[in-house]
Design an enzyme around this catalytic site. Structure first.
Site, PDB file in Angstrom:
ATOM      1  N   SER A  84       0.832  -1.455  -0.017  1.00 26.76           N
ATOM      2  CA  SER A  84       0.177   0.048   0.001  1.00 26.76           C
ATOM      3  C   SER A  84       0.719   1.239  -0.068  1.00 26.76           C
ATOM      4  O   SER A  84       0.376   2.356  -0.279  1.00 26.76           O
ATOM      5  CB  SER A  84      -1.039  -0.223   1.223  1.00 26.76           C
ATOM      6  OG  SER A  84      -0.336  -0.157   2.555  1.00 26.76           O
ATOM      7  N   HIS A  85       2.251   1.216   0.455  1.00 31.11           N
ATOM      8  CA  HIS A  85       3.142   2.364   0.022  1.00 31.11           C
ATOM      9  C   HIS A  85       4.049   2.047  -0.546  1.00 31.11           C
ATOM     10  O   HIS A  85       5.147   2.657  -0.838  1.00 31.11           O
ATOM     11  CB  HIS A  85       3.945   2.714   1.526  1.00 31.11           C
ATOM     12  CG  HIS A  85       2.790   2.991   2.539  1.00 31.11           C
ATOM     13  ND1 HIS A  85       2.164   2.088   3.621  1.00 31.11           N
ATOM     14  CD2 HIS A  85       2.272   4.156   2.896  1.00 31.11           C
ATOM     15  CE1 HIS A  85       1.121   2.824   4.239  1.00 31.11           C
ATOM     16  NE2 HIS A  85       1.229   4.045   3.899  1.00 31.11           N
TER      17      HIS A  85
ATOM     18  N   ASP B  27      -8.675  -0.597   2.614  1.00 31.34           N
ATOM     19  CA  ASP B  27      -9.503  -1.976   2.991  1.00 31.34           C
ATOM     20  C   ASP B  27     -10.975  -1.333   3.063  1.00 31.34           C
ATOM     21  O   ASP B  27     -11.777  -2.405   2.676  1.00 31.34           O
ATOM     22  CB  ASP B  27      -9.229  -2.430   4.592  1.00 31.34           C
ATOM     23  CG  ASP B  27      -7.873  -3.030   4.531  1.00 31.34           C
ATOM     24  OD1 ASP B  27      -7.161  -3.404   3.578  1.00 31.34           O
ATOM     25  OD2 ASP B  27      -7.155  -3.003   5.517  1.00 31.34           O
TER      26      ASP B  27
ATOM     27  N   HIS C  50     -11.914   4.546  23.207  1.00 40.28           N
ATOM     28  CA  HIS C  50     -11.379   5.893  23.601  1.00 40.28           C
ATOM     29  C   HIS C  50     -10.046   5.785  23.743  1.00 40.28           C
ATOM     30  O   HIS C  50      -9.146   6.931  23.589  1.00 40.28           O
ATOM     31  CB  HIS C  50     -12.147   6.115  25.025  1.00 40.28           C
ATOM     32  CG  HIS C  50     -11.647   5.383  26.156  1.00 40.28           C
ATOM     33  ND1 HIS C  50     -12.507   4.320  26.570  1.00 40.28           N
ATOM     34  CD2 HIS C  50     -10.700   5.439  27.278  1.00 40.28           C
ATOM     35  CE1 HIS C  50     -11.776   3.785  27.679  1.00 40.28           C
ATOM     36  NE2 HIS C  50     -10.883   4.689  28.005  1.00 40.28           N
TER      37      HIS C  50
ATOM     38  N   LEU D 162       5.135 -11.814  14.948  1.00 43.05           N
ATOM     39  CA  LEU D 162       5.714 -10.402  15.432  1.00 43.05           C
ATOM     40  C   LEU D 162       5.153  -9.463  14.327  1.00 43.05           C
ATOM     41  O   LEU D 162       5.509  -9.843  12.870  1.00 43.05           O
ATOM     42  CB  LEU D 162       7.164 -10.064  15.804  1.00 43.05           C
ATOM     43  CG  LEU D 162       7.369 -11.111  17.080  1.00 43.05           C
ATOM     44  CD1 LEU D 162       9.140 -10.839  17.307  1.00 43.05           C
ATOM     45  CD2 LEU D 162       6.875 -10.340  18.328  1.00 43.05           C
TER      46      LEU D 162
END
Lengths: 338, 338
Positions: A48-49, A189, A231, A305
């Protein structure tokens, strides 16, 4: 047109992207930095980059919104603080202009802050922090972007996707690196879900009335994304605005005005870094200890990871070259020569 | 026993708590710091870290797990880096021993790191960072605790609740401060749900087999909490372990062994701070800009900022005193004199 996949070497991809940047008004020094960044994303499978972004780079440059020739001004504002005015250019050249001095300061003092303002960031954050970890440093960076995320409980977008990236050396293997948006989902997405006509999970976004929705089209049609994790993610998103814009002297995600630049796509904000020499803290076993905690989470059942898949993709590309669809390759050639 | 509520002044509450600490083997210097911290939490309505904790403090002190007499050792390890060996005492005295030097360094260099190890943190984090913001600094702190959170996708607990707190000055009002666990829910809230026999929302925890559950009793009976916000909160929790333990030279949340100390309740880990002079970054309007972005999120419909309720409660307590149930007041008197 063919649907085959070609494989291209990293250096060749860099050269091709460099040609696209220079052809669109980017200075050769800046073009090299941007091309390496974008090719590195494609190489690592951070698609995506990667080259997916090249039409957006070109469109933004053509619109006059971003200055490809910008020469960043680096200011030394303290024994452990560097700031850069990017002069309306991309962030990466501003970052590279300060990077060496930042590392010298970290070695000297134990930590350094880097505050970049009036800069366009249109890439991933992991390429900015991972090299610090390769040098033995811990690095944290945040960047704000363009308003597309409503505050938790709110109705109108204030935050950008506001990513946060962290890198830390580990013993005997690539660094521990994460790079994550503080939005619940990436805009890309949502677009894919809309195209494939399937609903999203709850908590991803709101419609144009600020009401929660699982309909991706309602989010895209005047709605907005939500922060990740309620939050708590909201607090992270707000912290990113404070550090990236208030502290650097840049714009908030909802503040810059690109309406006069048709085709502009790059957020014009600021970026903030903290780089730390971790070995001053404990007994010199830092990288070993990070390896231990990473092993512990894998033993506890976490599947992988962050960054693991990226490094596996990088290793494959080193052997076989970077895979590009013929269609994408043609797109790049057209941008370079068309 | 009466069910009435009494009101006590802040100074009187501090004196009462001081008596409890000194009575249980805490040095007078350390007792004052701990009493002010705990009374401040009660005053602000931060009740889960107020006098509710006093039996746990006493129990941990009596068990010999924490050293109330500990004298922290402050080491200057760089122009912008301070570390403290807490010598098995509470974190707050170690923090106070270094606090002034940290501020001097921030004024000198622009930023300072503080790494505290071999320390027990049993309180909230906001009391640690808010005073830095009162001085015009931005502060970030993290602390790990005791293993009760499974990694995302994992089955056994590795992380503590691993809170992160951030404080920033604002123009004309109290600082912007958040202090949030990186777990999806606080342990206390799971206990309340179990007592009241109602299910939790999905995504809060796992049972003893590592399977997702909404049953609070299954979480308490050999299960564990989940990180907030899926894999993104998980990354934050892991970053907190790296900074609080690997970088400081402290223990990971699952690493310390208190089995020989019956009654021990305090996590024996490390704490990490970054304190920044924000006015070196931009054009000197930092606090004003933070006020602006805080106003923007409220205008967008967010119901309140973190810390707002706390400051309202503090203002009330300044007028009317700190409300204590007679039962809690008697509990404190018993701990002080009994």
């Amino acid at each position: 047109m063919t649907t085959d996949t070609i494989h291209i070497g990293y250096d060749d991809l860099v050269s091709l992207l460099e040609r696209i940047f220079t052809r669109n008004g980017v200075s050769s020094a800046n073009a090299r930095i941007l091309a390496e960044n974008c090719a590195g994303c494609e190489r690592d499978g951070s698609l995506s980059h990667g080259i997916f972004r090249m039409p957006g780079y070109v469109s933004s440059l053509k619109s006059g919104w971003v200055d490809g020739q910008a020469v960043p001004e680096v200011e030394d504002v303290g024994p452990a603080f560097v700031r850069v005015h990017a002069n309306g250019g991309f962030t990466q050249p501003a970052f590279f202009a300060a990077r060496k001095r930042v590392m010298e300061k970290v070695r000297e003092t134990g930590v350094c802050v880097l505050a970049i303002r009036r800069s366009h960031h249109f890439s991933a954050l992991w390429p900015d922090v991972e090299p610090f970890a390769d040098e033995g440093f811990v690095a944290l960076t945040v960047v704000n972007s363009m308003a597309c995320v409503v505050p938790h409980g709110g109705k109108t977008a204030v935050f950008g996707t506001n990513p946060i990236a962290f890198a830390s050396p580990r013993d005997g293997t690539f660094p521990f690196v994460f790079d994550q948006a503080s939005s619940a989902i990436a805009h890309g997405d949502v677009q894919i879900a809309a195209r494939e006509d399937h609903d999203l999970k709850p908590g991803m976004g709101v419609d144009s009335n600020g009401q929660p929705t699982t309909d991706p089209k309602a989010i895209l049609n005047g709605g907005a994304l939500l922060p990740f994790g309620g939050h708590k993610g909201n607090s992270i998103a707000l912290m990113v605005e404070i550090l990236s814009a208030a502290l650097t002297g840049g714009y908030f995600s909802g503040e810059f005005d690109w309406s006069g630049h048709k085709g502009a796509q790059t957020p014009y904000t600021g970026q903030f870094f903290i780089v730390i020499d971790p070995d001053r803290g404990g007994d010199g076993s830092f990288a070993h200890r990070v390896s231990q905690i990473c092993d512990l989470v894998l033993e506890a059942g976490q599947d992988r990871l962050p960054g693991e898949r990226r490094h596996a993709t990088r290793a494959k590309a080193a052997e076989a070259g970077i895979p590009l669809s013929a269609k994408n390759h043609e797109m790049l050639l057209a941008l370079a020569d068309g």
